[in-house]
Design an enzyme around this catalytic site. Structure first.
Site, PDB file in Angstrom:
ATOM      1  CE  LYS A 130       1.095   3.479   8.082  1.00 44.94           C
ATOM      2  NZ  LYS A 130       0.222   3.754   6.938  1.00 44.94           N
TER       3      LYS A 130
ATOM      4  N   GLY B 130      -0.717   8.556   2.499  1.00 48.16           N
ATOM      5  CA  GLY B 130      -0.215   9.912   2.539  1.00 48.16           C
ATOM      6  C   GLY B 130       1.097  10.029   3.299  1.00 48.16           C
ATOM      7  CG  PHE B 131       1.157   9.817   7.134  1.00 49.96           C
ATOM      8  CD1 PHE B 131       1.491  11.139   7.365  1.00 49.96           C
ATOM      9  CD2 PHE B 131      -0.113   9.379   7.484  1.00 49.96           C
ATOM     10  CE1 PHE B 131       0.579  12.017   7.952  1.00 49.96           C
ATOM     11  CE2 PHE B 131      -1.027  10.249   8.062  1.00 49.96           C
ATOM     12  CZ  PHE B 131      -0.688  11.563   8.295  1.00 49.96           C
ATOM     13  N   GLY B 132       3.424   7.538   3.614  1.00 51.48           N
ATOM     14  CA  GLY B 132       4.507   6.697   3.136  1.00 51.48           C
ATOM     15  C   GLY B 132       4.001   5.345   2.676  1.00 51.48           C
TER      16      GLY B 132
ATOM     17  N   GLY C  24       0.821  -1.208   0.000  1.00 51.98           N
ATOM     18  CA  GLY C  24       0.000   0.000   0.000  1.00 51.98           C
ATOM     19  C   GLY C  24       0.847   1.246   0.000  1.00 51.98           C
TER      20      GLY C  24
ATOM     21  CG  ASP D 182      -7.239   9.888   6.974  1.00 50.29           C
ATOM     22  OD1 ASP D 182      -8.290  10.104   6.324  1.00 50.29           O
ATOM     23  OD2 ASP D 182      -6.157   9.588   6.427  1.00 50.29           O
TER      24      ASP D 182
END
Ligand SMILES: *[C@@H]1O[C@H](CO)[C@@H](O)[C@H](O)[C@H]1NC(C)=O
Ligand SMILES: *[C@@H]1O[C@H](CO)[C@@H](O)[C@H](O)[C@H]1NC(C)=O
Ligand SMILES: *[C@@H]1O[C@H](CO)[C@@H](O)[C@H](O)[C@H]1NC(C)=O
Ligand SMILES: *[C@@H]1O[C@H](CO)[C@@H](O)[C@H](O)[C@H]1NC(C)=O
Ligand SMILES: *[C@@H]1O[C@H](CO)[C@@H](O)[C@H](O)[C@H]1NC(C)=O
Ligand SMILES: *[C@@H]1O[C@H](CO)[C@@H](O)[C@H](O)[C@H]1NC(C)=O
Length: 623
Positions: A353, A335-337, A332, A450
């Site tokens: 992540k 937005g954060f990485g 995946g 979110d």
């Protein structure tokens, strides 16, 4: 605690009420206590919370996916004063757990009407509730001893020696069980040929090792006094249970077995001054540990650097686990990485992540946030296992969740399996429990900010697991203080006040939850900007609701059987959640009540017109 020792010394059974009840089968052994406890008033918020909490316990006990044989629940409304804590634990014999808990709950409901606190012990399980947080506190009062009427026929000293060492073994084994596991032990021992004993010890699951040991030790000391020379006995404390029973010997009436032969129940009342002493102590302990338990837990935690070390992973280990972040392992991109699947050499699977390099958070803050977030543990959350910070890399390591995310099942094209209604309903309730935990039951009172189907993962049992909570905090805490200038949510799920004014609160999550419910029910995205004839899901749902045809929202691929009542209720809850005015949206705790509320006294208010969304920007329409 000195008074407890005094209590033990005074185990002269004064004022004893000896009630003889010959029990024929194991399942009829039952003892409860709720006398002299404070009362609540009927139809109060406390009662509602209690009933919901008890039904949660029962359904968990019947849930075959609960493998642990215990469960702790918190029933909290909007008012913290009315919170009720409850737990059940089964005596290791998990097959009968559901029945036992169900019967026990029914008994408590009929015997302890309006009592704020109660406890019941049966041969197979214990159920307990209170208005006090008791999951981690040691309580040895009220204390009950139940003894077998038969005297041991034989050499008493060797019997006692075998019994003592059996008890020692049980104590060690039960208290060594790791946190969050069923802390119980069963062991057999031979007294002499053909004369075997079976012993049992159990602590409530979240009692610390030391408190568990102390509880069992005290119970065992009491047992050796009150059941002296008997072939079986049992001591019941609110925090722990100890028992021993004969195996295959001297069974007086053929069919009777172990505890079935227990005939006398001794009510254990010590001297009145001792009771006062004990109560005095309990009140003191409660006052010193109850109110600010949260702060205390934080301050008395392990040394922070030791804790931090246990969360830290080597970059090399992570690289090996993910094949050097190979594209094949990529699962995946957020937005954060990017997110990678990884596997340690021992076969343990993780999700990694890899944060974008530009995150502004300093090293110390980053670690501190990871430490806090990793403490959030709930069966509807994805656990953060740790982090890695080396050579410019900032990496978060999560448990791996097997069955992809909710948006895959709802929206992705292709002929993958569709979710059934019971699965969808369980997922909705799971998400609600997870958010409730983030908002109220965890010590952080975290707002997710979110929530969306791609952040709801599904585990191997297809239960909902919320991911990415606390991420905004880990990456930069500056954003998280009141109004935000950087909007990190996702259009379509953001509440209007958040999207337009950057104001967020728990009610922003409530809004997103409402959107997710509607998407789960309809199988359609809220905001679908590819359609020419653009009609967003919220206005569509509102229209159908006003026309009294809410079931027309239903995903056409959904197959029978499904419960129209459940679906209607979900739609109504969803519409309450997406109301334009945040003050009108319910709190998560109230939503949890709505899911459980008694159909006869339906509490659900009528929703007002929702906030409407356009593609890419949002506006609030007057309702
Ligand atoms: C739970 O107990 C009640 C009362 O004893 C009984 O009527 C009901 O059938 C039980 N439920 C289940 C699922 O066993
Ligand atoms: C208590 O046990 C539960 C498992 O039921 C666990 O998730 C939770 O973190 C524990 N809480 C404390 C305060 O130890
Ligand atoms: C104890 O003995 C009984 C009867 O032989 C047996 O069913 C049980 O499994 C034994 N338990 C343990 C822990 O060894
Ligand atoms: C979910 O995961 C389990 C275990 O990995 C698997 O057996 C099951 O088929 C999966 N379900 C779906 C719908 O993919
Ligand atoms: C957030 O913004 C609103 C409106 O602009 C303002 O009234 C409020 O005081 C602000 N809150 C904080 C914490 O800055
Ligand atoms: C979006 O709208 C298009 C056209 O109306 C439709 O074909 C598509 O299925 C919709 N997608 C979703 C996820 O609802």
């Amino acid at each position: 605690m000195a008074s407890l020792i005094t209590l033990k010394l005074f185990s002269i059974l004064l004022l004893c009420k000896l009630s003889f009840s010959t029990t024929e089968t194991t399942s009829t052994f039952m003892h409860h206590d709720c006398t002299s406890k404070p009362k609540f008033s009927p139809k109060s918020a406390y009662q509602l919370n209690l009933n919901n909490m008890l039904s949660e316990l029962t359904s968990q006990a019947f849930d075959s996916t609960n493998q642990y044989g215990f469960y702790q629940a918190t029933g909290s409304g909007t008012n913290e004063r009315d919170t009720v804590y409850g737990l059940f634990m089964c005596n290791g014999y998990i097959e009968k757990c559901g029945e036992c808990v169900n019967t026990s709950v029914h008994t408590l409901k009929s015997k302890c009407v309006l009592n704020k606190e109660a406890v019941i012990w049966t041969h197979e399980c214990m159920v307990r509730y209170s208005n006090r947080f008791f999951f981690t506190t040691l309580e040895e009062w009220p204390s009950w001893c139940v003894q077998n009427n038969e005297d041991y026929q034989g050499h008493l000293e060797s019997f006692n020696n075998v019994l003592s060492s059996l008890m020692d073994d049980l104590l060690t084994e039960a208290s060594e069980a790791p946190m969050s596991y069923n802390k119980f032990a069963v062991k057999n021992a031979t007294v002499s040929e053909g004369k075997d004993l079976t012993g049992f010890a159990q602590c409530i699951p979240n009692l610390s090792k030391d408190n568990c040991k102390k509880c069992l030790r005290d119970a065992m000391d009491f047992l050796q006094t009150c059941a002296k020379g008997k072939i079986g006995g049992r001591v019941l404390h609110p925090s722990c249970i100890v028992s021993y029973d004969p195996l295959f010997f001297q069974l007086p009436r053929g069919k009777r077995k172990n505890l079935a032969t227990l005939a006398s129940i001794i009510c254990f009342h010590a001297l009145v001054p001792v009771i006062i002493l004990v109560y005095g102590c309990y009140v003191l302990c409660r006052e010193s540990s109850g109110g600010n338990l949260k702060d205390k837990k934080r301050n008395c935690g392990k040394d922070i650097t030791t804790e931090m070390k246990s969360l830290q992973f080597d970059l090399r280990t992570i690289q090996e686990a993910t094949n050097k972040f190979s594209d094949d392992n990529k699962i995946g991109e957020g937005g954060f990485g990017a997110v990678y699947k990884g596997m340690f050499s021992n076969g343990f699977e993780i999700a990694v992540k890899r944060l974008k390099k530009d995150s502004s958070q300093g090293a110390t803050e980053f670690k501190k946030e990871v430490l806090l977030i990793s403490k959030l543990q709930h069966r509807n959350l994805v656990s953060l296992l740790g982090f890695c910070m080396e050579k410019n890399e900032k990496i978060l390591v999560y448990e791996f969740v097997h069955n992809k995310s909710l948006d895959y099942y709802l929206f992705s094209p292709g002929n993958h399996r569709k979710l059934s209604w019971p699965e969808r309903y369980r997922i909705i309730r799971g998400i609600a429990r997870g958010i409730l935990y983030l908002h109220e039951d965890s010590h952080l009172n975290l707002i997710h900010c979110d929530l969306k189907p791609s952040n709801i993962l599904l585990d191997s049992k297809m239960s909902a697991r919320i991911s990415d909570f606390g991420l905004a905090r880990i990456i930069s805490i500056d954003q998280m203080q009141g109004n935000t200038s950087i909007i990190s949510g996702t259009y379509g799920y953001m509440s209007p006040e958040y999207a337009m004014l950057g104001q967020f609160s728990v009610k922003s999550d409530v809004f997103s939850f409402g959107v997710i419910i509607l998407e789960i029910i309809s199988g359609k995205r809220n905001v679908n900007c590819s359609g020419v004839d653009f009609d967003d899901l919220l206005s569509h749902a509102w229209k159908k609701w006003k026309e009294s045809k809410p079931l027309e929202l239903l995903d056409p691929t959904l197959e029978h059987p499904f419960s129209e009542k459940e679906i209607r209720r979900c739609i109504q809850i969803a519409l309450l959640c997406v109301q334009g005015n945040p003050d009108q949206r319910p709190m998560m705790a109230t939503i949890a009540l709505y899911f459980n509320c008694d159909p006869v006294v339906d509490l659900l208010p009528l929703p007002q017109e929702p906030a409407f969304f356009m593609c890419g920007k949002s506006e609030i329409k007057d309702g």
